[in-house]
Design a protein around this motif. Structure first.
Motif, PDB file in Angstrom:
ATOM      1  N   VAL A 135       0.660  -1.174  -0.079  1.00 48.33           N
ATOM      2  CA  VAL A 135      -0.018  -0.085  -0.119  1.00 48.33           C
ATOM      3  C   VAL A 135       0.967   1.321  -0.109  1.00 48.33           C
ATOM      4  CG1 VAL A 135      -1.661   1.499   1.352  1.00 48.33           C
ATOM      5  CG2 VAL A 135      -1.886  -1.205   0.885  1.00 48.33           C
ATOM      6  N   ALA A 136       1.946   1.137   0.831  1.00 53.94           N
ATOM      7  CA  ALA A 136       2.939   2.394   0.691  1.00 53.94           C
ATOM      8  C   ALA A 136       3.697   2.596  -0.543  1.00 53.94           C
ATOM      9  CB  ALA A 136       3.934   2.047   1.902  1.00 53.94           C
ATOM     10  N   LEU A 137       3.702   1.828  -1.445  1.00 49.59           N
ATOM     11  CA  LEU A 137       4.047   1.771  -2.865  1.00 49.59           C
ATOM     12  C   LEU A 137       3.153   2.054  -3.659  1.00 49.59           C
ATOM     13  CD1 LEU A 137       7.211  -0.693  -2.501  1.00 49.59           C
ATOM     14  CD2 LEU A 137       7.049   2.072  -2.356  1.00 49.59           C
ATOM     15  N   GLY A 138       1.769   2.508  -3.390  1.00 51.06           N
ATOM     16  CA  GLY A 138       0.875   2.765  -4.274  1.00 51.06           C
ATOM     17  C   GLY A 138       0.144   1.525  -5.027  1.00 51.06           C
ATOM     18  N   PHE A 139       0.218   0.423  -4.361  1.00 51.92           N
ATOM     19  CA  PHE A 139      -0.820  -0.636  -4.600  1.00 51.92           C
ATOM     20  C   PHE A 139      -2.024  -0.525  -4.159  1.00 51.92           C
ATOM     21  CE2 PHE A 139       3.563  -2.483  -5.561  1.00 51.92           C
ATOM     22  CZ  PHE A 139       3.374  -3.374  -6.829  1.00 51.92           C
ATOM     23  N   GLU A 140      -3.116  -1.164  -4.621  1.00 51.26           N
ATOM     24  CA  GLU A 140      -4.390  -1.248  -3.977  1.00 51.26           C
ATOM     25  C   GLU A 140      -4.851  -2.517  -3.848  1.00 51.26           C
ATOM     26  OE1 GLU A 140      -7.395   0.628  -6.539  1.00 51.26           O
ATOM     27  OE2 GLU A 140      -6.423   0.273  -8.142  1.00 51.26           O
ATOM     28  N   VAL A 141      -5.715  -2.892  -2.779  1.00 49.32           N
ATOM     29  CA  VAL A 141      -6.246  -4.122  -2.920  1.00 49.32           C
ATOM     30  C   VAL A 141      -7.386  -4.284  -3.732  1.00 49.32           C
ATOM     31  CG1 VAL A 141      -7.332  -5.585  -1.182  1.00 49.32           C
ATOM     32  CG2 VAL A 141      -5.693  -4.104  -0.298  1.00 49.32           C
ATOM     33  N   VAL A 142      -7.340  -5.261  -4.633  1.00 49.42           N
ATOM     34  CA  VAL A 142      -8.454  -5.470  -5.521  1.00 49.42           C
ATOM     35  C   VAL A 142      -9.288  -6.768  -5.234  1.00 49.42           C
ATOM     36  CG1 VAL A 142      -7.321  -4.353  -7.511  1.00 49.42           C
ATOM     37  CG2 VAL A 142      -7.058  -6.888  -7.162  1.00 49.42           C
ATOM     38  N   ASP A 143      -8.760  -7.491  -4.331  1.00 51.18           N
ATOM     39  CA  ASP A 143      -9.781  -9.007  -4.124  1.00 51.18           C
ATOM     40  C   ASP A 143      -9.131  -9.327  -2.657  1.00 51.18           C
ATOM     41  OD1 ASP A 143     -11.472 -10.725  -4.207  1.00 51.18           O
ATOM     42  OD2 ASP A 143     -10.456 -11.748  -5.806  1.00 51.18           O
ATOM     43  N   ARG A 144      -9.999 -10.051  -2.044  1.00 50.91           N
ATOM     44  CA  ARG A 144      -9.579 -10.834  -0.932  1.00 50.91           C
ATOM     45  C   ARG A 144     -10.196 -12.339  -1.108  1.00 50.91           C
ATOM     46  NH1 ARG A 144      -6.498  -8.422   3.169  1.00 50.91           N
ATOM     47  NH2 ARG A 144      -6.699  -6.475   3.375  1.00 50.91           N
ATOM     48  N   CYS A 145      -9.301 -13.192  -0.928  1.00 53.77           N
ATOM     49  CA  CYS A 145      -9.780 -14.609  -1.416  1.00 53.77           C
ATOM     50  C   CYS A 145      -9.335 -15.721  -0.616  1.00 53.77           C
ATOM     51  CB  CYS A 145      -9.446 -15.043  -3.082  1.00 53.77           C
ATOM     52  SG  CYS A 145     -10.184 -16.405  -3.659  1.00 53.77           S
ATOM     53  N   VAL A 146      -9.934 -16.911  -0.232  1.00 53.59           N
ATOM     54  CA  VAL A 146      -9.528 -17.882   0.324  1.00 53.59           C
ATOM     55  C   VAL A 146      -9.645 -18.991  -0.839  1.00 53.59           C
ATOM     56  CG1 VAL A 146     -10.077 -19.631   2.117  1.00 53.59           C
ATOM     57  CG2 VAL A 146     -10.689 -17.193   2.491  1.00 53.59           C
ATOM     58  N   HIS A 147      -8.269 -19.534  -0.719  1.00 54.77           N
ATOM     59  CA  HIS A 147      -8.128 -20.384  -2.019  1.00 54.77           C
ATOM     60  C   HIS A 147      -8.416 -22.070  -1.263  1.00 54.77           C
ATOM     61  CE1 HIS A 147      -6.308 -17.779  -4.687  1.00 54.77           C
ATOM     62  NE2 HIS A 147      -5.872 -17.158  -3.619  1.00 54.77           N
ATOM     63  N   PHE A 148      -9.071 -22.711  -2.098  1.00 55.17           N
ATOM     64  CA  PHE A 148      -9.598 -24.288  -1.502  1.00 55.17           C
ATOM     65  C   PHE A 148      -8.934 -25.275  -2.611  1.00 55.17           C
ATOM     66  CE2 PHE A 148     -12.807 -21.617   0.106  1.00 55.17           C
ATOM     67  CZ  PHE A 148     -12.870 -21.903   1.357  1.00 55.17           C
ATOM     68  N   ARG A 149      -8.672 -26.314  -2.013  1.00 52.91           N
ATOM     69  CA  ARG A 149      -7.753 -27.439  -2.919  1.00 52.91           C
ATOM     70  C   ARG A 149      -8.598 -28.760  -2.434  1.00 52.91           C
ATOM     71  NH1 ARG A 149      -4.684 -31.293  -2.025  1.00 52.91           N
ATOM     72  NH2 ARG A 149      -3.438 -32.182  -3.811  1.00 52.91           N
ATOM     73  N   LYS A 150      -9.079 -29.812  -2.906  1.00 57.53           N
ATOM     74  CA  LYS A 150      -9.560 -30.860  -2.527  1.00 57.53           C
ATOM     75  C   LYS A 150      -9.005 -32.106  -3.315  1.00 57.53           C
ATOM     76  CE  LYS A 150     -13.656 -33.853  -1.994  1.00 57.53           C
ATOM     77  NZ  LYS A 150     -14.758 -33.809  -2.099  1.00 57.53           N
ATOM     78  N   ALA A 151      -8.034 -32.933  -2.939  1.00 62.23           N
ATOM     79  CA  ALA A 151      -7.349 -34.165  -3.445  1.00 62.23           C
ATOM     80  C   ALA A 151      -8.447 -35.077  -4.016  1.00 62.23           C
ATOM     81  CB  ALA A 151      -6.464 -34.822  -2.633  1.00 62.23           C
ATOM     82  N   LEU A 152      -8.221 -35.539  -5.328  1.00 62.92           N
ATOM     83  CA  LEU A 152      -9.000 -36.495  -5.664  1.00 62.92           C
ATOM     84  C   LEU A 152      -8.401 -37.778  -6.011  1.00 62.92           C
ATOM     85  CD1 LEU A 152     -10.472 -34.372  -8.779  1.00 62.92           C
ATOM     86  CD2 LEU A 152     -11.458 -34.828  -6.610  1.00 62.92           C
TER      87      LEU A 152
END
Length: 152
Positions: A135-152
């Motif tokens: 943020v201090a370098l000018g980036f902005e948050v565009v999304d917050r996400c929780v990633h999921f995975r399931k072994a098959l």
């Protein structure tokens, strides 16, 4: 004072050491292999990439940034490749000196020279220091996400 430049083969051991501090789940041999591959090919996996380093006055490395070109990133113009910060690290004792900022600026120049109009990055949800630095370098948050995975 420090100089930002592209990494060279003689930087490989210091790079592997710093990568291990950033990504401790990988072993030293894996870090060395990944650094060697990137230095030899200029690729991160299958995409163009660069390793930038900040060299201190004493000749040691104070930090590094690995950037690549991605076909897309959240919040970025899908009509153009995106510069992406894959990894960014400054040694604890060197923080607060502008080294991280200089590494990011050099990565932005590298991406711009390759036709990018956006620079993107990510940080773990619990890494508040990294989020604040972005943020201090000018980036902005565009999304917050929780990633999921399931072994098959």
């Amino acid at each position: 004072m420090h100089e930002v430049r592209e990494a060279r083969a003689q930087d490989r051991e210091q790079l592997a050491e710093m990568r291990a501090l950033l990504w401790p789940d990988e072993g030293p041999d894996q870090h060395l292999a990944e650094v060697d591959a990137m230095l030899a090919t200029g690729l991160y996996g299958t995409v163009a990439a660069v390793i930038l380093v900040a060299e201190s006055e004493g000749g040691g490395l104070a930090g590094f940034l690995e950037a690549s070109l991605r076909s897309h990133a959240d919040g970025c113009d899908p009509a153009h490749s995106v510069g992406f910060i894959e990894g960014w690290f400054v040694r604890q004792e060197c923080r607060g000196e502008g080294i991280g900022k200089d590494l990011v600026r050099a990565a932005e120049m590298w991406a711009r020279a390759r036709g990018c109009r956006d620079m993107a990055s990510d940080a773990l949800v619990d890494n508040l220091e990294s989020q604040q630095a972005h943020v201090a370098l000018g980036f902005e948050v565009v999304d917050r996400c929780v990633h999921f995975r399931k072994a098959l």
